[in-house]
Design a protein around this motif. Structure first.
Motif, PDB file in Angstrom:
ATOM      1  N   GLU A  20       0.919  -1.147  -0.141  1.00 39.18           N
ATOM      2  CA  GLU A  20      -0.111   0.104   0.074  1.00 39.18           C
ATOM      3  C   GLU A  20       0.686   1.256   0.091  1.00 39.18           C
ATOM      4  O   GLU A  20       0.568   2.308  -0.574  1.00 39.18           O
ATOM      5  CB  GLU A  20      -1.012  -0.182   1.150  1.00 39.18           C
ATOM      6  CG  GLU A  20      -1.785   1.213   1.184  1.00 39.18           C
ATOM      7  CD  GLU A  20      -2.788   1.071   2.245  1.00 39.18           C
ATOM      8  OE1 GLU A  20      -3.461   1.987   2.778  1.00 39.18           O
ATOM      9  OE2 GLU A  20      -3.124  -0.182   2.735  1.00 39.18           O
ATOM     10  N   ILE A  21       1.985   1.215   0.674  1.00 42.93           N
ATOM     11  CA  ILE A  21       2.844   2.369   0.778  1.00 42.93           C
ATOM     12  C   ILE A  21       3.568   2.683  -0.635  1.00 42.93           C
ATOM     13  O   ILE A  21       3.567   3.837  -1.065  1.00 42.93           O
ATOM     14  CB  ILE A  21       4.069   2.173   1.650  1.00 42.93           C
ATOM     15  CG1 ILE A  21       3.497   2.254   3.192  1.00 42.93           C
ATOM     16  CG2 ILE A  21       5.254   3.230   1.935  1.00 42.93           C
ATOM     17  CD1 ILE A  21       4.359   1.747   4.267  1.00 42.93           C
ATOM     18  N   GLN A  22       3.806   1.505  -1.321  1.00 40.98           N
ATOM     19  CA  GLN A  22       4.407   1.757  -2.628  1.00 40.98           C
ATOM     20  C   GLN A  22       3.334   2.372  -3.783  1.00 40.98           C
ATOM     21  O   GLN A  22       3.551   3.145  -4.517  1.00 40.98           O
ATOM     22  CB  GLN A  22       4.893   0.169  -3.132  1.00 40.98           C
ATOM     23  CG  GLN A  22       6.224  -0.258  -2.471  1.00 40.98           C
ATOM     24  CD  GLN A  22       6.604  -1.528  -3.019  1.00 40.98           C
ATOM     25  OE1 GLN A  22       5.852  -2.414  -2.967  1.00 40.98           O
ATOM     26  NE2 GLN A  22       7.684  -1.753  -3.141  1.00 40.98           N
ATOM     27  N   LEU A  23       1.822   1.899  -3.577  1.00 41.13           N
ATOM     28  CA  LEU A  23       0.957   2.330  -4.428  1.00 41.13           C
ATOM     29  C   LEU A  23       0.722   3.696  -4.242  1.00 41.13           C
ATOM     30  O   LEU A  23       0.584   4.578  -5.076  1.00 41.13           O
ATOM     31  CB  LEU A  23      -0.085   1.623  -3.968  1.00 41.13           C
ATOM     32  CG  LEU A  23      -0.494   0.175  -4.676  1.00 41.13           C
ATOM     33  CD1 LEU A  23      -1.574  -0.434  -4.351  1.00 41.13           C
ATOM     34  CD2 LEU A  23      -0.394   0.227  -6.235  1.00 41.13           C
ATOM     35  N   GLU A  24       0.822   4.080  -2.847  1.00 40.47           N
ATOM     36  CA  GLU A  24       0.588   5.579  -2.737  1.00 40.47           C
ATOM     37  C   GLU A  24       1.781   6.414  -3.231  1.00 40.47           C
ATOM     38  O   GLU A  24       1.413   7.773  -3.398  1.00 40.47           O
ATOM     39  CB  GLU A  24       0.764   5.925  -0.892  1.00 40.47           C
ATOM     40  CG  GLU A  24      -0.440   5.351  -0.322  1.00 40.47           C
ATOM     41  CD  GLU A  24      -0.502   5.419   1.203  1.00 40.47           C
ATOM     42  OE1 GLU A  24       0.565   5.822   1.692  1.00 40.47           O
ATOM     43  OE2 GLU A  24      -1.599   5.106   1.907  1.00 40.47           O
ATOM     44  N   GLN A  25       2.752   5.886  -3.597  1.00 42.53           N
ATOM     45  CA  GLN A  25       3.781   6.927  -4.287  1.00 42.53           C
ATOM     46  C   GLN A  25       3.549   7.052  -5.753  1.00 42.53           C
ATOM     47  O   GLN A  25       4.109   8.309  -6.373  1.00 42.53           O
ATOM     48  CB  GLN A  25       5.364   6.001  -4.204  1.00 42.53           C
ATOM     49  CG  GLN A  25       5.773   5.794  -2.945  1.00 42.53           C
ATOM     50  CD  GLN A  25       6.063   6.894  -2.030  1.00 42.53           C
ATOM     51  OE1 GLN A  25       6.392   7.885  -2.312  1.00 42.53           O
ATOM     52  NE2 GLN A  25       5.246   6.728  -0.855  1.00 42.53           N
ATOM     53  N   ILE A  26       2.587   6.437  -6.514  1.00 43.88           N
ATOM     54  CA  ILE A  26       2.317   6.673  -7.781  1.00 43.88           C
ATOM     55  C   ILE A  26       0.861   7.593  -7.677  1.00 43.88           C
ATOM     56  O   ILE A  26      -0.164   7.001  -7.184  1.00 43.88           O
ATOM     57  CB  ILE A  26       1.809   5.435  -8.524  1.00 43.88           C
ATOM     58  CG1 ILE A  26       2.993   4.183  -8.385  1.00 43.88           C
ATOM     59  CG2 ILE A  26       1.638   5.605  -9.771  1.00 43.88           C
ATOM     60  CD1 ILE A  26       2.797   2.954  -8.744  1.00 43.88           C
ATOM     61  N   ARG A  27       1.228   8.652  -7.779  1.00 42.14           N
ATOM     62  CA  ARG A  27       0.130   9.966  -7.211  1.00 42.14           C
ATOM     63  C   ARG A  27      -0.537  10.422  -8.537  1.00 42.14           C
ATOM     64  O   ARG A  27      -1.562  10.918  -8.668  1.00 42.14           O
ATOM     65  CB  ARG A  27       0.839  11.069  -6.629  1.00 42.14           C
ATOM     66  CG  ARG A  27       1.325  10.721  -5.312  1.00 42.14           C
ATOM     67  CD  ARG A  27       1.941  11.952  -4.466  1.00 42.14           C
ATOM     68  NE  ARG A  27       3.230  12.172  -5.163  1.00 42.14           N
ATOM     69  CZ  ARG A  27       4.288  11.788  -4.922  1.00 42.14           C
ATOM     70  NH1 ARG A  27       4.349  10.646  -4.006  1.00 42.14           N
ATOM     71  NH2 ARG A  27       5.484  12.174  -5.521  1.00 42.14           N
ATOM     72  N   VAL A  28       0.308  10.421  -9.777  1.00 35.10           N
ATOM     73  CA  VAL A  28      -0.517  10.914 -10.886  1.00 35.10           C
ATOM     74  C   VAL A  28      -0.071   9.839 -12.288  1.00 35.10           C
ATOM     75  O   VAL A  28       0.141   8.656 -11.863  1.00 35.10           O
ATOM     76  CB  VAL A  28       0.193  12.111 -11.325  1.00 35.10           C
ATOM     77  CG1 VAL A  28      -0.349  13.310 -10.643  1.00 35.10           C
ATOM     78  CG2 VAL A  28       1.804  12.032 -11.276  1.00 35.10           C
ATOM     79  N   ALA A  29      -0.257  10.250 -13.354  1.00 38.74           N
ATOM     80  CA  ALA A  29       0.114   9.208 -14.482  1.00 38.74           C
ATOM     81  C   ALA A  29       1.543   9.101 -14.380  1.00 38.74           C
ATOM     82  O   ALA A  29       2.388   9.767 -13.966  1.00 38.74           O
ATOM     83  CB  ALA A  29      -0.162   9.911 -15.840  1.00 38.74           C
ATOM     84  N   ALA A  30       1.903   7.661 -14.607  1.00 41.73           N
ATOM     85  CA  ALA A  30       3.463   7.349 -14.253  1.00 41.73           C
ATOM     86  C   ALA A  30       3.753   6.385 -15.616  1.00 41.73           C
ATOM     87  O   ALA A  30       3.032   5.733 -16.353  1.00 41.73           O
ATOM     88  CB  ALA A  30       3.252   6.396 -13.085  1.00 41.73           C
ATOM     89  N   VAL A  31       4.973   6.484 -15.534  1.00 39.27           N
ATOM     90  CA  VAL A  31       5.949   5.800 -16.916  1.00 39.27           C
ATOM     91  C   VAL A  31       6.707   4.747 -16.253  1.00 39.27           C
ATOM     92  O   VAL A  31       7.436   4.943 -15.155  1.00 39.27           O
ATOM     93  CB  VAL A  31       6.831   6.899 -17.513  1.00 39.27           C
ATOM     94  CG1 VAL A  31       7.563   6.226 -18.529  1.00 39.27           C
ATOM     95  CG2 VAL A  31       5.842   7.993 -18.109  1.00 39.27           C
ATOM     96  N   CYS A  32       6.655   3.602 -16.916  1.00 40.75           N
ATOM     97  CA  CYS A  32       7.538   2.526 -16.376  1.00 40.75           C
ATOM     98  C   CYS A  32       8.633   2.111 -17.366  1.00 40.75           C
ATOM     99  O   CYS A  32       8.475   2.170 -18.716  1.00 40.75           O
ATOM    100  CB  CYS A  32       6.535   1.091 -16.160  1.00 40.75           C
ATOM    101  SG  CYS A  32       5.260   1.535 -15.028  1.00 40.75           S
ATOM    102  N   GLU A  33       9.585   1.388 -16.993  1.00 37.12           N
ATOM    103  CA  GLU A  33      10.828   0.878 -17.961  1.00 37.12           C
ATOM    104  C   GLU A  33      11.463  -0.166 -17.220  1.00 37.12           C
ATOM    105  O   GLU A  33      11.327  -0.108 -15.826  1.00 37.12           O
ATOM    106  CB  GLU A  33      11.866   2.110 -18.343  1.00 37.12           C
ATOM    107  CG  GLU A  33      12.460   2.625 -17.259  1.00 37.12           C
ATOM    108  CD  GLU A  33      13.480   3.904 -17.641  1.00 37.12           C
ATOM    109  OE1 GLU A  33      13.079   4.333 -18.613  1.00 37.12           O
ATOM    110  OE2 GLU A  33      14.265   4.404 -16.695  1.00 37.12           O
ATOM    111  N   ILE A  34      12.213  -1.106 -17.634  1.00 36.40           N
ATOM    112  CA  ILE A  34      13.054  -2.098 -17.003  1.00 36.40           C
ATOM    113  C   ILE A  34      14.331  -1.978 -17.336  1.00 36.40           C
ATOM    114  O   ILE A  34      14.809  -1.609 -18.537  1.00 36.40           O
ATOM    115  CB  ILE A  34      12.432  -3.288 -17.574  1.00 36.40           C
ATOM    116  CG1 ILE A  34      11.253  -3.659 -17.122  1.00 36.40           C
ATOM    117  CG2 ILE A  34      13.488  -4.499 -17.087  1.00 36.40           C
ATOM    118  CD1 ILE A  34      10.562  -5.057 -17.436  1.00 36.40           C
ATOM    119  N   LYS A  35      15.322  -1.640 -16.459  1.00 39.45           N
ATOM    120  CA  LYS A  35      16.745  -1.655 -16.780  1.00 39.45           C
ATOM    121  C   LYS A  35      17.511  -2.872 -16.241  1.00 39.45           C
ATOM    122  O   LYS A  35      16.984  -3.551 -15.428  1.00 39.45           O
ATOM    123  CB  LYS A  35      17.437  -0.290 -15.881  1.00 39.45           C
ATOM    124  CG  LYS A  35      18.659  -0.018 -15.970  1.00 39.45           C
ATOM    125  CD  LYS A  35      19.294   0.857 -15.017  1.00 39.45           C
ATOM    126  CE  LYS A  35      19.501   0.334 -13.596  1.00 39.45           C
ATOM    127  NZ  LYS A  35      20.048   1.263 -12.671  1.00 39.45           N
TER     128      LYS A  35
END
Length: 528
Positions: free
Chosen positions: A414-429
């Motif tokens: 739940e804490i991790q989800l709360e960090q995503i507050r708006v539109a978000a972009v993902c990538e894999i490094k």
């Protein structure tokens, strides 16, 4: 030919679920202008299908809005090495269904400035009258096209079926695939599975074509499609209408093709600052003209089934010359050798493959994160990074394990989800064989817990901006789209957000309905 303003068209009725198919998409324009209109602004569910390569460029260049994959869903569709190129708009409300088929991308230029050619259709969702059969038929065919596009949506197909298409069919029972709607005088031709050329030739097989008029901004470099028209109907006179300095028409080659002097090129001049982006093909007979209008350019890629295109086929009594006389275009016949071509290229879908290709990233309401990914070489030390669109650094950086399957799943707290507050972009490094850093393409995170939540008043319609200013619904998303601090200050000065705690003195009572609270004293739960 009657001019229409698409933004005014999008304000004629309130929608509950909306579908858009477009080659290019400008999210800032969409949130600021299209969502300010009732048709899409009042919709509880909206999905936008767009070309995959354009999606990659859009996300890779950085999102500038907060509603992307939170307020509305954007689904990239791949036709590589060609393109996904239809321009369709569809909405269903509690009273009416609306569709627009044409040449307008969902962009500021496509809806606001270009000279485009679009057709609008409307019918009651409760049932249509015999004289509304053409309208209902096109709406149904447009809906079926959206379903065909959804089949290429990968893991989002099930979400679309359950939360978008079912809602549409509940509102509009005649969308059910078990119900057959007879084809009317107007027909939607789709090239997602069958080439346009074969469909067109089949429908014109018994007609004697005397003249062909072509209006298009893009052409084959060798004029392959124009040559095909000449071979298919050798007795027909051909007129090409193109805008100098914009249309990619090879004038020297057209001069050789028109060497007999029977055919002609008309230079089209729209109003200053506007571009002729309309696509239309008129096939004239003794009895009238067949028109093919929509997204298809005068190219073999458009007509041979490589691109996904959507065009209307209809018949009119008027000739192409008669209709063009009533258009906003100034036309002048010129020598093809004097035509100055534009520098824009026909849309293509070629993309250089990377070591890591990220296809999608989805997080559901329970915090389960899933992504579809492909690896073209040995890569290890993989890390998933998630970044809010308005922040430079990732808000999440989570190690992941490479699996044999294309799907990778993990649970977010739940804490991790709360960090995503708006539109978000993902990538894999990751790290390649030689120790070099390898980074995937970016995708926008699909936040199902925001997309699928109930929105108070969404079915009620009305003015979406008024709903924001009075209830605070989607307030942050709207403010993020404003272009300046001055616009934000002006917006808040006109806000009148109120809170009602559910208690009232009765329908006819007067006086203060607001109940004061002591912020330092917790509410007392009721006795059970």
């Amino acid at each position: 030919m009657k001019p229409i303003d698409l933004l005014e068209q999008f304000d004629k009725g309130s929608g509950s679920v909306g579908f858009i198919a477009t080659y290019e998409f400008e999210p800032q324009f969409f949130e600021r202008r299209v969502l300010a209109k009732r048709t899409f602004g009042s919709a509880e569910r909206i999905v936008v299908f767009m070309d995959r390569l354009r999606y990659q460029e859009l996300v890779g260049n950085g999102l500038t809005v907060s509603g992307f994959n939170r307020r509305y869903l954007v689904v990239p569709i791949s036709r590589m090495p060609y393109v996904f190129h239809p321009k369709l708009y569809l909405a269903f409300g509690e009273k009416r269904a609306d569709a627009v088929v044409g040449s307008s991308n969902c962009t500021n230029a496509g809806i606001g400035y270009n000279v485009e050619l679009c057709s609008a259709f409307s019918a009651p969702v409760s049932g249509y009258k015999p004289e509304e059969r053409d309208q209902a038929s096109i709406i149904r065919e447009t809906y079926d096209a959206m379903r065909a596009f959804a089949s290429a949506a990968g893991p989002l197909n099930a979400v679309l079926e359950e939360h978008f298409f079912k809602l549409a069919e509940n509102l509009c029972p005649w969308l059910d695939k078990k119900l057959l709607i007879p084809k009317g005088q107007i027909e939607l031709l789709l090239s997602h599975g069958t080439p346009l050329w074969g469909q067109l030739v089949q429908r014109l097989a018994k007609e004697e074509i005397r003249k062909i008029t072509v209006i298009s901004p893009f052409y084959d470099g060798d004029l392959g499609f124009i040559r095909r028209l000449r071979r298919q109907w050798p007795k027909a006179l051909v007129t090409v209408v193109a805008q100098p300095l914009y249309a990619t028409l090879a004038g020297d080659k057209l001069f050789k093709l028109f060497a007999d002097g029977k055919h002609k090129l008309m230079a089209a001049s729209p109003q200053p600052g506007r571009r002729l982006h309309a696509k239309a093909f008129a096939f004239e007979t003794r009895a009238g003209s067949y028109w093919l209008t929509g997204s298809a350019n005068a190219t073999l890629a458009a007509f041979d089934g490589h691109n996904t295109e959507a065009s209307l086929l209809l018949k009119t009594k008027e000739s192409a010359d008669d209709l063009l006389k009533g258009s906003p275009l100034a036309l002048k016949r010129i020598d093809p050798r004097k035509f100055e071509a534009g520098q824009d290229d026909e849309p293509t879908g070629r993309e250089a493959p990377g070591a890591i290709t990220l296809h999608s990233a989805v997080v559901d309401r329970d915090g389960r994160f899933e992504c579809e990914v492909e690896f073209s070489e040995d890569v290890d030390a993989l890390t998933l990074r998630v970044r809010n669109f308005n922040e430079a650094l990732p808000v999440l950086s989570v190690p992941i394990r490479r699996k044999a399957s294309k799907s990778i799943a993990l649970e977010l707290s739940e804490i991790q989800l709360e960090q995503i507050r708006v539109a978000a972009v993902c990538e894999i490094k990751g790290t390649g064989k030689a120790g070099q850093e390898v980074v995937s393409n970016c995708v926008a995170l699909v936040q199902l817990y925001h997309l699928l939540r109930e929105r108070p008043g969404s079915h009620a319609g009305g003015n979406p901006l008024r709903r924001i200013t009075e209830t605070g619904e989607d307030l942050v998303s709207h403010v993020d789209t404003l272009g300046s601090v001055r616009e934000a200050v002006e917006f808040f000065n006109n806000c009148n957000i109120r809170f009602y705690d559910g208690e009232s003195r009765g329908r006819g009572a007067r006086g203060d309905l607001w109940k004061p609270r002591d912020p330092f004293k917790p509410d007392t739960p009721p006795d059970c």
